[in-house]
Structures are given as structure tokens and as C-alpha cells.
Design a protein around this motif. Structure first.
Motif, PDB file in Angstrom:
ATOM      1  N   ARG A 476       0.831  -1.196   0.000  1.00 15.49           N
ATOM      2  CA  ARG A 476       0.000   0.000   0.000  1.00 15.49           C
ATOM      3  C   ARG A 476       0.869   1.250   0.000  1.00 15.49           C
ATOM      4  N   SER A 477       1.921   1.241   0.814  1.00 21.41           N
ATOM      5  CA  SER A 477       2.822   2.396   0.851  1.00 21.41           C
ATOM      6  C   SER A 477       3.522   2.575  -0.489  1.00 21.41           C
ATOM      7  N   TRP A 478       3.903   1.471  -1.119  1.00 15.13           N
ATOM      8  CA  TRP A 478       4.562   1.555  -2.427  1.00 15.13           C
ATOM      9  C   TRP A 478       3.638   2.203  -3.449  1.00 15.13           C
ATOM     10  N   VAL A 479       2.372   1.778  -3.487  1.00 14.67           N
ATOM     11  CA  VAL A 479       1.412   2.336  -4.447  1.00 14.67           C
ATOM     12  C   VAL A 479       1.233   3.831  -4.210  1.00 14.67           C
ATOM     13  N   GLU A 480       1.101   4.237  -2.942  1.00  3.07           N
ATOM     14  CA  GLU A 480       0.854   5.646  -2.651  1.00  3.07           C
ATOM     15  C   GLU A 480       2.040   6.521  -3.039  1.00  3.07           C
TER      16      GLU A 480
END
Length: 529
Positions: A476-480
């Protein structure tokens, strides 16, 4: 106590013109008790009686306070009245926020946020909404507006060859099922260049193609008519006819053909995928990284087109390389794009231009070898045939033989080896194996193949998990972070020398607009296991 004097007539009229509130809807901080005690020094008025009940004050003498709002001027004096808050405009959603949003509306939203995490959520929502708007604008630039296409269709209705100007005598492209000729059409005080599609005998699929929705990877039709073709157009002979013809004989002319159906498309193909693959051996050898990235982008367009057709549930696309069309993008190439175009690396739009009905068990086989392949796999009609065809397409684009001998090897669970020439080779090999798995239940779907190609192109790559355990929170952090960096990149490019965003940027926006950490977890499990 004596009754207070009645309010002035003007004030009574203003009070009566305001909407009444029911007696049970007293908001906290209702000004009625404050007004009655300060202005009149009397208890608050009684609630209105039911019809027919006695009243202590005659109706003609009773003042109109209570649930009415005659004292709205007190708000202009700076008194904070809680009862007026329900009339405020609702706070804007993150999708509605822009840089020009008024500070008053922005302040309403910020008052509802109790922590930095809430502010972060609003910012992330704004990024997703902005990416969706940018994607829609790039798509309109690539395809043209829907309104313009409708105007074109209306202009071409009832027209035939007499309304078109033939720009080239010979076809600009020949696919497995049709010839394409460049023609001009006068539209909006300019000449619009279109493609006249002349279907070959036994390959007409107009009924299917006319009912398909618009998509970037699906050939569009803006006109159709039946007419004898102009005498100046040259019809290439088939190999069998050429072998029976005297050497040096002039090619046959379309004027000798019977009346044929003609389809008009706004996209003019310059080559088929089969022709591109045939002429790119040296390019693959000298620039393997660029070429195999280009292969991933072309395969991604194929999968997106097939996905769209499945949603439509009307027809199936023929993904045979001879029937996949390549069209140059309208975006002008600049700087790095100029260099790639000179090397033959410019990304074209790929169009599925041949269709057959879903109820048809199989499309006509291009070769007897292909028939042996499909029947040997005992492939069921429709859905799973797409997966097998895309799996074969990977080998063909990478210049790896997938002939009948390889099909026999596939039956014994052996696939041809794909040489490792770039960072994309291993992933493409893995995807081909998943699409051509011997067990149909273990094959990935077209939707999953599209997601795998997106991960191969834009990440996350396997090194992300070298020092950190793969978790949903990490993904999720990577996508954001990547979504924010993509928006920054697009903003920087818009004021630099890179030029306007094109097809590859649109495909990238489509990915980061929709991807979730749950999808990435499943895709990376299949790809990197």
C-alpha cells in the motif's frame, strides 16, 4: 403581566416569509429563549396548539416568534448561532478539490479532519481523482472526442466512394482478413485521412464489430457502404494466383471485382504485428531491453482489448499476429521520443481488427499448423482460447519458434526456452508458462495476465522485497508513493522539453489509477514464486 406591543408590520411580513420549523426541532443554541428573555422579559411562548384547542393569546395579537426566525439580523452582528449551521453548504469531497477551491470550502473540510492521518487521506484521494482526470484527457487526445466521432458518423452516413478521395492506389496495410486503403474526406474545412477497410471474402465480421463499445485497443468504424471499388485501386494477388499468372503481369484491379462492402475507420494502420515482428530481428538483437519492453506494452494492449470484449460479451477478438493492426499515435515525438522513433522503438497503438461471434466455436484457422495446435490442446471454445493465443503470441513476438514440434513438446510439459536478454525476459517466460499451462484450471486469466504485464513494466520489482517482508502495508505504501511520484513526473514533463503525455503515459496512468495492494500481493506471488 401586560402583553408586549405587537411587532411592526414590516417585521411581521419578514417573519411570515421565512420557512417555519416544527416545535420539536429546537437546535442547540436556539435564539428563541434568548430573544424572549432579553427583548421582552417574558417566558418563551407556548407550543402551537392543535387545531380547535383553546389559546391564551388571540391569534391576531400573538407575536410571531417561536419557531419562526424573524431575528436573522443578530447573525450579522457577529453572534455565532448554532441553529444556522445546517444551512451551510456541504464540505467538498477530495475528488472535488482543486487548487482553485475557495478557502471557505476548504476550511469546512479541514475542520472535520482531526489528525494528520485524515489530511493524508484527503491528499491521497485528491491524487487518485487527479490521475483519473489526466487519464481521461490523454485518452481523448489519443482517440478523439466522442462528440467528434458522432459528427463524423453523421457526415459519412449515406456516402460512398464518390465522397472520398483515394490517396494511394495500393493498400497501406494488408491483414489476414482485409485490405486497407488511405482515403481523404472533407470535414470541418480540412481533409481528414481515414482508412477504407475492404474485407476479404469469407472474413466479414461487420455484425460483430458494429456492436462493440469504444476502446483504445479496438478498431472503430465511422462509416460503411456497399459499392463497386474505384478502378484505380490495385488489389494484390494471392500467392496462388501469382504462380498461375505470367511473369510481369500487372496486378489485378479492384474495378474487376464485384460490388463489395467497405468499412471506414478513423485509424489508419501502417503494419500488422506479424510484419513488425518479422522485421525486428536485428532490433531485438541490438537493443533487447528496449525491444522487450515494447513487447510488454504491445501485449498489454492486446490483453486490455480482450478484457473489453469479454465485458461486452458480443464478440471475440482474433489475436493472430496477421490480424493485429499497428497505428501511429497522434502525439508528436520530441527529444527522447525522437531518438526512439529513429531506432524503430516508438510505441504504436495496437488494434484488434478482426472479430467473430462468441457462440462460434472457433475462428477460421490461418494455417493447418494452427489447427493442429488448437485441436491438440483440446482448447474449449471462447474464454480459454484467448489465454492460449496470448501465450503463443509471447513466443512469436520474442522470435522463439512455437511451431507444431513445440506444440508436441508442450504436451509433454516442455515449452521452448526463452533466452534471458533483458530484465523482462524472465517475467515474459513465466507469463507464457502460466498462460500455456497444461492444466486449464491452473492457467492465469487474461485479466491476471494484464496485471502481470503491468507489474513487469512499472513494478513493484522483486528487489523491493529483498530487505522487507512482503506485506499489504508495504505494498500500500509503495502504491501511494509511486502514484505521487507519477503525478510529479507528469507535471515536470509538461513544462519541459519531453512533450505532452502519450500512449505509454496513458497506460501507466490506467495502472496506478486502479491498482490496489491486494491485487499486487496476488500478482507478485504468481510472478516471483
Amino acid at each position: 403581566d401586560p402583553l408586549p406591543p405587537p411587532l411592526p408590520k414590516k417585521q411581521l411580513q419578514r417573519a411570515e416569509s421565512l420557512p417555519e420549523q416544527g416545535p420539536s426541532r429546537h437546535y442547540r443554541g436556539d435564539p428563541t429563549p434568548w430573544a424572549s428573555s432579553i427583548l421582552y422579559s417574558i417566558p418563551p411562548p407556548h407550543s402551537p396548539h392543535q387545531e380547535g384547542a383553546p389559546s391564551s393569546i388571540p391569534p391576531r395579537d400573538r407575536p410571531s416568534w417561536g419557531p419562526k426566525k424573524p431575528l436573522t439580523k443578530s447573525q450579522s452582528l457577529g453572534e455565532p448561532l448554532a441553529w444556522s449551521s445546517p444551512q451551510k453548504a456541504p464540505s467538498p469531497t477530495p475528488a472535488e478539490l482543486t487548487f482553485g477551491t475557495a478557502d471557505g470550502e476548504l476550511g469546512q473540510l479541514l475542520q472535520l479532519l482531526e489528525s494528520p492521518a485524515g489530511v493524508c487521506g484527503v491528499v491521497l484521494g485528491c491524487q487518485v481523482a487527479t490521475l483519473a482526470r489526466l487519464s481521461a484527457r490523454i485518452q481523448e487526445k489519443l482517440l478523439g472526442s466522442e462528440e467528434r466521432q458522432q459528427l463524423l458518423e453523421a457526415e459519412l452516413a449515406g456516402k460512398n466512394w464518390a465522397a472520398l478521395s483515394v490517396l494511394d492506389r495500393e493498400p497501406c496495410c494488408e491483414s489476414g482478413d482485409a485490405w486497407y486503403f488511405r482515403v481523404g474526406f472533407a470535414f470541418e474545412q480540412s481533409q481528414l485521412v481515414c482508412a477504407a477497410k475492404v474485407p476479404k471474402p469469407c472474413f466479414a465480421s461487420l455484425g460483430v464489430q458494429s456492436s462493440l463499445g469504444a476502446h483504445c485497443s479496438i478498431q472503430r468504424l465511422i462509416g460503411r457502404f456497399t459499392d463497386r471499388l474505384p478502378w484505380e485501386l490495385v488489389l494484390p494477388r494471392s500467392p496462388g494466383e501469382q504462380s498461375r499468372s505470367p511473369s510481369g503481369e500487372e496486378p489485378a484491379r479492384l474495378a474487376t471485382c464485384p460490388v463489395l462492402q467497405v468499412l471506414i475507420s478513423p485509424e489508419v494502420p501502417y503494419q500488422t504485428l506479424a510484419g513488425f515482428v518479422k522485421g525486428s530481428h536485428s532490433l531485438h538483437r541490438t537493443s533487447p531491453g528496449h525491444y522487450e519492453r515494447l513487447a510488454c506494452l504491445l501485449l498489454l494492449q492486446v490483453c486490455m482489448g480482450l478484457e473489453h470484449l469479454r465485458v461486452q460479451n458480443v464478440g471475440q477478438g482474433d489475436v493472430c499476429p496477421e490480424n493485429l493492426l499497428l497505428v501511429k499515435c497522434p502525439c508528436p515525438a520530441q527529444s527522447q521520443q525522437d531518438q526512439e522513433a529513429s531506432l524503430g522503438l516508438a510505441l504504436p497503438r495496437l488494434l484488434i481488427g478482426s472479430f467473430f461471434k462468441v457462440k462460434d466455436k472457433r475462428r477460421p484457422y490461418s494455417t493447418s499448423q494452427e489447427q493442429d495446435w488448437t485441436e491438440g490442446l483440446a482448447a474449449p471454445p471462447s474464454p480459454l482460447a484467448d489465454e492460449l493465443n496470448v501465450g503463443m503470441l509471447i513466443y512469436e513476438i520474442l522470435h522463439v519458434d512455437i511451431s507444431l514440434e513445440n506444440a508436441l513438446g508442450f504436451r509433454s510439459n516442455r515449452l521452448p526456452e526463452i533466452p534471458s536478454l533483458s530484465i523482462y525476459s524472465t517475467g515474459l517466460k513465466r507469463l507464457a508458462m502460466l498462460l500455456l499451462h497444461r492444466d486449464p484450471c491452473k492457467r492465469v486469466t487474461i485479466e491476471q495476465a494484464r496485471s502481470i504485464l503491468q507489474v513487469l513494466l512499472w513494478g513493484p520489482r522483486q528487489e523491493l522485497f529483498a530487505r522487507s517482508k512482503k506485506t499489504l502495508a508495504l505494498l500500500r505504501s509503495w502504491v501511494e508513493v509511486k502514484r505521487a511520484l507519477l503525478l510529479l513526473k507528469l507535471a515536470e514533463n509538461s513544462v519541459g522539453a519531453v512533450g505532452s503525455p502519450g500512449l505509454e503515459e496513458w497506460l501507466c496512468c490506467q495502472y496506478f489509477k486502479e491498482v490496489t495492494e491486494h491485487t499486487l500481493y496476488q500478482v507478485t506471488q504468481a510472478l516471483y514464486t
